[in-house]
Design an enzyme around this catalytic site. Structure first.
Site, PDB file in Angstrom:
ATOM      1  N   TYR A 160    -156.118 -62.283 -78.526  1.00  0.00           N
ATOM      2  CA  TYR A 160    -157.018 -62.616 -77.419  1.00  0.00           C
ATOM      3  C   TYR A 160    -156.618 -61.876 -76.145  1.00  0.00           C
ATOM      4  O   TYR A 160    -157.461 -61.287 -75.458  1.00  0.00           O
ATOM      5  CB  TYR A 160    -156.998 -64.124 -77.180  1.00  0.00           C
ATOM      6  CG  TYR A 160    -157.881 -64.575 -76.040  1.00  0.00           C
ATOM      7  CD1 TYR A 160    -159.248 -64.723 -76.220  1.00  0.00           C
ATOM      8  CD2 TYR A 160    -157.342 -64.848 -74.784  1.00  0.00           C
ATOM      9  CE1 TYR A 160    -160.064 -65.132 -75.182  1.00  0.00           C
ATOM     10  CE2 TYR A 160    -158.145 -65.266 -73.740  1.00  0.00           C
ATOM     11  CZ  TYR A 160    -159.508 -65.399 -73.943  1.00  0.00           C
ATOM     12  OH  TYR A 160    -160.308 -65.798 -72.902  1.00  0.00           O
TER      13      TYR A 160
ATOM     14  N   SER B 115    -160.236 -62.156 -68.732  1.00  0.00           N
ATOM     15  CA  SER B 115    -159.410 -63.359 -68.591  1.00  0.00           C
ATOM     16  C   SER B 115    -158.118 -62.993 -67.876  1.00  0.00           C
ATOM     17  O   SER B 115    -157.662 -61.837 -67.959  1.00  0.00           O
ATOM     18  CB  SER B 115    -159.087 -63.946 -69.971  1.00  0.00           C
ATOM     19  OG  SER B 115    -158.074 -64.927 -69.883  1.00  0.00           O
TER      20      SER B 115
END
Length: 308
Positions: free
Chosen positions: A197, A184
């Protein structure tokens, strides 16, 4: 002494110029690949007969399953919800004619890999897409309970390592294969308010880059894909726009960049966004003022997206 300083400044200047030149060359590849795709149509099928996709029940994983089937591969779809897998598998078989095998597995658990290994026995697997992942609510100060944190570690980190470990040896024996690890943009530098995350995706990025160095001479491509905003169930179906891509559109574009190197943002819009973000000095990005502005923008963006 003055002459040494002059030479030092010249050297530093040359290194800075070289660094920006390399970045420009890397950036230009996205434009060139838009104009000319160097991958032959048979490239993905040449890797092997089957592709394995984790987190394949919806979102990006579902899109990879469809797109790789369209490009001639049979697909193994692995995800937690059996009903979703069955529905997607039926659609793929009807629209592409490819064979689909489904494996139900919950990647928040750590005892699933022996069953996955048994179900993959005998398949010539040429492509692995490590896509499965989970995201906590954003913004979120780090105070999650231990179960959620452990689940995120299993799902976002352990799954990538263990699935790669399962399949890489056979790819090495055949001296060909493609591993796509979905990271990401949040893993490219620390993102406050989604610390777990962000850190997990940073691991995926570093792991992938290091692994490619180990295996690039063995005919195996290991590429990390670091998208920013994609409209998926995990992002609560944000409204697509110039930055927020649909899963189908993003996957189709990202597969054109497999030959672009060991890392890619997956699409031209996200490549441009990444370069702009990296121009922001870290002290500005992590300041209270910037974070508050970003949170205000994010809340307004979510409200606009949900109201349309």
């Amino acid at each position: 002494m003055g002459e040494i300083q002059d030479q030092l400044f010249i050297l530093v200047g040359a290194l800075v110029c070289l660094n920006y030149l390399l970045k420009c060359v890397k950036f230009s590849r996205y434009f060139l690949l838009h104009l000319w795709n160097p991958l032959p149509k048979s490239f993905f099928r040449s890797m092997g007969e089957w592709a394995v996709i984790t987190g394949a029940g919806d979102g990006i994983g579902k899109a990879y399953s469809y797109e790789l089937a369209k490009r001639g591969l049979n697909v193994v779809m692995i995800s937690r919800t059996l009903e979703k897998l069955q529905a997607v598998a039926k659609g793929i078989e009807q629209t592409t004619g490819s064979h689909v095998k489904i494996i139900q597995a919950d990647f928040t658990k750590d005892d699933i890999y022996e069953n996955i290994k048994e179900n993959l026995q005998g398949l010539e697997i040429g492509i692995l897409v490590n896509n499965v992942g989970m995201f906590h609510s954003f913004p979120c100060i780090f105070h999650s309970g231990p179960n959620e944190v452990q689940n995120m570690i299993h799902c976002n980190i352990s799954s990538v390592v263990k699935m790669t470990q399962l399949l890489l040896r056979d790819m090495e024996k055949r001296r060909k294969g493609l591993v796509l690890n979905i990271s990401s943009g949040a893993g490219r530098f620390p993102w406050p308010l989604c610390s777990v995350y962000s850190s997990a995706k940073a691991f995926v990025y570093t792991f992938s880059r290091a692994l490619q160095v180990e295996y690039k001479e063995k005919g195996i491509i290991i590429q990390v894909v670091t998208p920013y905003s994609i409209s998926t169930p995990m992002t609560k179906y944000l409204k697509p726009n110039i930055i927020t891509k649909t899963a189908d559109g993003f996957v189709k574009e990202s597969l054109n960049f497999v030959a672009a190197g060991d890392e890619t943002y997956g699409c031209l819009a996200h490549e441009i966004l990444a370069h702009l973000l990296h121009l922001i000095p870290s002290w500005i990005f992590y300041s209270d003022t910037f974070q508050n502005l970003f949170l205000t923008y994010w809340e307004n963006y979510l409200n606009r997206s949900s109201s349309k």
